[in-house]
Write an enzyme that holds these catalytic residues in place. Sequence first.
Site, PDB file in Angstrom:
ATOM      1  CE1 TYR A 156       0.433  -2.294   2.246  1.00  0.00           C
ATOM      2  CE2 TYR A 156      -0.955  -0.332   2.171  1.00  0.00           C
ATOM      3  CZ  TYR A 156       0.271  -0.931   2.438  1.00  0.00           C
ATOM      4  OH  TYR A 156       1.312  -0.164   2.899  1.00  0.00           O
ATOM      5  CE  LYS A 160       0.679  -1.848   5.858  1.00  0.00           C
ATOM      6  NZ  LYS A 160       1.924  -2.116   6.608  1.00  0.00           N
TER       7      LYS A 160
END
Length: 248
Positions: A156, A160
């Site tokens: 994640y 990002k």
Amino acid sequence: MTEKTETRIALVTGAGRGIGKAIAEMIASRGTHVICVSQSEGSCGSAAEAICSAGYSAEAMAVDVSDSASVEAAAKALLAKHGTIDILVNNAGITRDGLLFRMSDEDWDSVVRTNLNSCFYWAKHLARPMTKKRWGRIVNIGSVVGLMGNAGQANYAAAKAGMVGLTKSLAKEFAGRSVTVNAVAPGFIQTDMTDALNDEQKAGILSNIPLKRFGQVDDIAHAVTFLTSENAGYITGQVFTVDGGMVM
């Protein structure tokens, strides 16, 4: 500067619930026609219905944003219908948390495909008409995790963080055509995920937030709505943290 009267067309991914739904509703309340996109036909349909019931304009489209061919087909259909999508908000995202040694290849790939690759797919297929029109707004919804890192979220955080690089690169590519590209990095926002935390977990998180509270989905929606407005025409390539002071 006042808003132009021309009706803009916006596309918001992950619009079926949470932050994406709040963004879609707030942008629509400014007179923009909003295309609500999510993988579930039911969730994006409900979001569009709620907007229309409130007296604004919206439609729904179910798309697997992690699949390049699906995004390309959806983009072609939307451009054939609307001519130009003026505003793109890449909000769709998933988590598949786990420590590195326990993280499967599929957990890595699915998060990167959904959270990062989807931004590339949508921008690639929707930005050209923006550049020809010499007006456009792209906002990518990142996360403070992409700026700080977080144990158990390597996939994640990497996705990002990649979104930040994509944002800054596209901002430079499109600046000459008056298309702005920015990112908003939320901190801990009160959603279904935070509601599931126990008191001890919440206390630990709040201890790292100077404002000592979770954010609300509208906090993110306000930032995105501004960045997609006429008034944000001189802002591009920036990452705005909306996190109660976690990243300073």
